[in-house]
Design a protein around this motif. Sequence first.
Motif, PDB file in Angstrom:
ATOM      1  N   MET A   1      -3.522   3.533  28.857  1.00  0.00           N
ATOM      2  CA  MET A   1      -3.662   2.637  27.708  1.00  0.00           C
ATOM      3  C   MET A   1      -3.856   3.453  26.433  1.00  0.00           C
ATOM      4  SD  MET A   1      -7.503   1.330  28.532  1.00  0.00           S
ATOM      5  CE  MET A   1      -8.958   2.353  28.261  1.00  0.00           C
ATOM      6  N   GLY A   2      -3.487   2.869  25.329  1.00  0.00           N
ATOM      7  CA  GLY A   2      -3.626   3.560  24.049  1.00  0.00           C
ATOM      8  C   GLY A   2      -3.296   2.601  22.926  1.00  0.00           C
ATOM      9  N   SER A   3      -3.242   3.127  21.707  1.00  0.00           N
ATOM     10  CA  SER A   3      -2.955   2.265  20.560  1.00  0.00           C
ATOM     11  C   SER A   3      -2.365   3.080  19.430  1.00  0.00           C
ATOM     12  CB  SER A   3      -4.238   1.576  20.080  1.00  0.00           C
ATOM     13  OG  SER A   3      -5.109   2.517  19.478  1.00  0.00           O
ATOM     14  N   PHE A   4      -1.773   2.398  18.490  1.00  0.00           N
ATOM     15  CA  PHE A   4      -1.246   3.057  17.282  1.00  0.00           C
ATOM     16  C   PHE A   4      -1.049   1.996  16.195  1.00  0.00           C
ATOM     17  CE2 PHE A   4       2.200   1.955  20.174  1.00  0.00           C
ATOM     18  CZ  PHE A   4       3.069   1.234  19.369  1.00  0.00           C
ATOM     19  N   HIS A   5      -0.918   2.477  14.977  1.00  0.00           N
ATOM     20  CA  HIS A   5      -0.495   1.630  13.865  1.00  0.00           C
ATOM     21  C   HIS A   5       0.946   1.974  13.543  1.00  0.00           C
ATOM     22  CE1 HIS A   5      -4.814   0.983  13.531  1.00  0.00           C
ATOM     23  NE2 HIS A   5      -4.589   0.008  12.666  1.00  0.00           N
ATOM     24  N   ILE A   6       1.693   0.999  13.036  1.00  0.00           N
ATOM     25  CA  ILE A   6       3.093   1.253  12.738  1.00  0.00           C
ATOM     26  C   ILE A   6       3.524   0.407  11.533  1.00  0.00           C
ATOM     27  CG2 ILE A   6       3.981  -0.496  14.354  1.00  0.00           C
ATOM     28  CD1 ILE A   6       6.204   1.632  15.034  1.00  0.00           C
ATOM     29  N   GLY A   7       4.485   0.942  10.780  1.00  0.00           N
ATOM     30  CA  GLY A   7       5.046   0.205   9.648  1.00  0.00           C
ATOM     31  C   GLY A   7       4.206   0.343   8.400  1.00  0.00           C
ATOM     32  N   GLY A   8       4.511  -0.494   7.428  1.00  0.00           N
ATOM     33  CA  GLY A   8       3.761  -0.490   6.182  1.00  0.00           C
ATOM     34  C   GLY A   8       4.330   0.461   5.148  1.00  0.00           C
ATOM     35  N   ARG A   9       3.631   0.498   4.022  1.00  0.00           N
ATOM     36  CA  ARG A   9       4.068   1.341   2.908  1.00  0.00           C
ATOM     37  C   ARG A   9       2.842   1.758   2.115  1.00  0.00           C
ATOM     38  NH1 ARG A   9       4.763  -2.182  -1.916  1.00  0.00           N
ATOM     39  NH2 ARG A   9       3.889  -4.198  -1.309  1.00  0.00           N
ATOM     40  N   GLU A  10       3.059   2.663   1.167  1.00  0.00           N
ATOM     41  CA  GLU A  10       1.957   3.109   0.320  1.00  0.00           C
ATOM     42  C   GLU A  10       2.105   2.502  -1.069  1.00  0.00           C
ATOM     43  OE1 GLU A  10       1.626   7.350   0.421  1.00  0.00           O
ATOM     44  OE2 GLU A  10       1.009   7.342   2.519  1.00  0.00           O
ATOM     45  N   VAL A  11       0.981   2.101  -1.640  1.00  0.00           N
ATOM     46  CA  VAL A  11       0.959   1.489  -2.965  1.00  0.00           C
ATOM     47  C   VAL A  11      -0.116   2.186  -3.785  1.00  0.00           C
ATOM     48  CG1 VAL A  11       0.491  -0.635  -4.252  1.00  0.00           C
ATOM     49  CG2 VAL A  11       1.634  -0.754  -2.032  1.00  0.00           C
ATOM     50  N   VAL A  12       0.200   2.520  -5.033  1.00  0.00           N
ATOM     51  CA  VAL A  12      -0.810   3.084  -5.935  1.00  0.00           C
ATOM     52  C   VAL A  12      -1.321   1.962  -6.832  1.00  0.00           C
ATOM     53  CG1 VAL A  12      -1.260   4.745  -7.769  1.00  0.00           C
ATOM     54  CG2 VAL A  12       0.292   5.340  -5.878  1.00  0.00           C
ATOM     55  N   ILE A  13      -2.630   1.842  -6.898  1.00  0.00           N
ATOM     56  CA  ILE A  13      -3.245   0.819  -7.750  1.00  0.00           C
ATOM     57  C   ILE A  13      -3.921   1.510  -8.931  1.00  0.00           C
ATOM     58  CG2 ILE A  13      -5.080  -0.932  -7.843  1.00  0.00           C
ATOM     59  CD1 ILE A  13      -4.341  -1.760  -5.040  1.00  0.00           C
ATOM     60  N   LYS A  14      -3.772   0.928 -10.117  1.00  0.00           N
ATOM     61  CA  LYS A  14      -4.367   1.502 -11.334  1.00  0.00           C
ATOM     62  C   LYS A  14      -5.159   0.431 -12.077  1.00  0.00           C
ATOM     63  CE  LYS A  14      -2.531   5.676 -11.189  1.00  0.00           C
ATOM     64  NZ  LYS A  14      -3.461   6.746 -10.737  1.00  0.00           N
ATOM     65  N   GLY A  15      -6.113   0.869 -12.888  1.00  0.00           N
ATOM     66  CA  GLY A  15      -6.773  -0.034 -13.832  1.00  0.00           C
ATOM     67  C   GLY A  15      -7.973  -0.773 -13.278  1.00  0.00           C
ATOM     68  N   LYS A  16      -8.457  -0.354 -12.103  1.00  0.00           N
ATOM     69  CA  LYS A  16      -9.645  -1.024 -11.544  1.00  0.00           C
ATOM     70  C   LYS A  16     -10.917  -0.257 -11.907  1.00  0.00           C
ATOM     71  CE  LYS A  16      -8.015  -3.903  -8.051  1.00  0.00           C
ATOM     72  NZ  LYS A  16      -8.529  -4.666  -6.923  1.00  0.00           N
ATOM     73  N   THR A  17     -12.024  -0.963 -11.933  1.00  0.00           N
ATOM     74  CA  THR A  17     -13.312  -0.332 -12.225  1.00  0.00           C
ATOM     75  C   THR A  17     -13.936   0.195 -10.933  1.00  0.00           C
ATOM     76  OG1 THR A  17     -13.586  -1.962 -13.961  1.00  0.00           O
ATOM     77  CG2 THR A  17     -15.551  -0.715 -13.326  1.00  0.00           C
ATOM     78  N   ALA A  18     -14.393   1.421 -10.985  1.00  0.00           N
ATOM     79  CA  ALA A  18     -14.995   2.014  -9.784  1.00  0.00           C
ATOM     80  C   ALA A  18     -16.353   1.376  -9.496  1.00  0.00           C
ATOM     81  CB  ALA A  18     -15.147   3.512  -9.965  1.00  0.00           C
ATOM     82  N   PRO A  19     -16.604   0.964  -8.248  1.00  0.00           N
ATOM     83  CA  PRO A  19     -17.929   0.423  -7.909  1.00  0.00           C
ATOM     84  C   PRO A  19     -18.949   1.556  -7.814  1.00  0.00           C
ATOM     85  CG  PRO A  19     -16.562   0.578  -5.935  1.00  0.00           C
ATOM     86  CD  PRO A  19     -15.702   1.037  -7.087  1.00  0.00           C
TER      87      PRO A  19
END
Lengths: 294, 294
Positions: A1-19
Amino acid sequence: MGSFHIGGREVVIKGKTAPKVELTPGVPSNIDPNETYAVEQMYAQYFVPSTVKCKYPLLLWHGAWLTGATYETTPDGREGWLNYFVKHGWPVYLSDAVERGRAGWAPFPDVFTGDPIFLTKENARARFRLEGSQFPMEAYDQFVKQAVPRWTTNNKATIAAYTQLVDKVCPCVILVHSQSGLFGAMVAEARPEKVKALVMVEPANGGANPAALKNVPILAVYGDFIDQDPRWSKIKAVVGKYYEAVRMAGGSVDIYELPKMGIKGNSHMVMMDKNSDQVAGVIQNWLTRRGLYN
Amino acid sequence: MGSFHIGGREVVIKGKTAPKVELTPGVPSNIDPNETYAVEQMYAQYFVPSTVKCKYPLLLWHGAWLTGATYETTPDGREGWLNYFVKHGWPVYLSDAVERGRAGWAPFPDVFTGDPIFLTKENARARFRLEGSQFPMEAYDQFVKQAVPRWTTNNKATIAAYTQLVDKVCPCVILVHSQSGLFGAMVAEARPEKVKALVMVEPANGGANPAALKNVPILAVYGDFIDQDPRWSKIKAVVGKYYEAVRMAGGSVDIYELPKMGIKGNSHMVMMDKNSDQVAGVIQNWLTRRGLYN
């Protein structure tokens, strides 16, 4: 048995305030939200039995508001379809679709569009035709805890990730439920040579290009009380047109209405109903007759 | 193997606007958000080996932004600690804590307080001391896909759910990592008779009542490069005071600094590092010496 993640993409987010966060007291935690996010991936977990008795693995895809937990232990503590099929010698891939469970979810409205929708305790009961059915209502609270939020705007991303899963682990048999009827049909249409059979358990939707499935045998399974339920009878009719179109293109669709086969009282959550093993057996027999089981 | 959800509570939400949704084309979907929500439950998945070689099950608890997937297949495709300990004869409970993965999450700000915080691709690299370590950086993208959002406001709910898990499945051994150092210590303090040992892998926090752990043997495990990392050296010092307090109360804390044992280069994600099996072996040996393994 095992597992993995697959698919998706990368997105850059700008303009948010750091907590400002201290995760350990006295130790400031550096968190900058204006960076790169991995989004729209999905999660898959596989179980390979010691003795394999079939030609292809079986993929179990869950419905809306749900995760791979759908096919694990039933709410009242019996073994679910995951165990049933693994014990019958199928390598099984369980998955959490994009936005669900261990797949994670992305910032909204930045990446995911619209708000998440939650399944309430009152809604699940009616939506899944549980009242008076074979569903183990004594364990209803346990079932409600399985629900996770969903969006209505991620179909494209979900289909993309499932297509990558199929490219990685198939040829295979895919069993879909409810919402994932759409995903199974769309992905099988895109990869008909990789999907050796499609089992649709009360699908909420069909696909868009039925002719692509002319060589993919389909089994559709329906529980009880559908004619008395205005919503479910409409859904069944909508998807029924899809089955018709697949047949017109030369494809094979077997529609099993369980009550007509003498199997009474099933809810929409067939894999959790008290006779879940019996229904799994019906599917197992169909797969055997289709030459997919040794 | 099987799974269940545990803990949580029900909350009624009022005053929200119902979304208009058609999940099957032409079939309006009845969704009323002003109903009852199951919130703050957690998810657990268990695997029992055919031959059990220990007295108690082993619970593996993940860190912040992560889920039970932490202990499954490593990002570069090797077997993780879940498989290691199951193969060594331990019944293992993997879990997704409150707010993570298959546990689901609740509406915010209605139920969860504050906004979710996401782990970015840039942040994970530094936060977990991966650069130049034994972490399989060639599979870094796979690792980043494992990250799910977290809140900073759910500690109380998470501890409550974990306490219910312990009440259900223990006596046991608990292995915690990073954020779950807090949860493991707090739950062991509340249920010292049920926790036969606590293995703390780079915990981000200790508990609040160290004297309660005077009869619970603790193993703390630390990877490499901590002294050169201002954040991690502070965290280690903070939790070090907790170990001291447990010892002052008569408890036993073994602190394993892996580099001092000749095991070099480990990141914070020890269970994914290339020598993950070697470190699991160190823990396995400690458990054996403590009389918890046959």
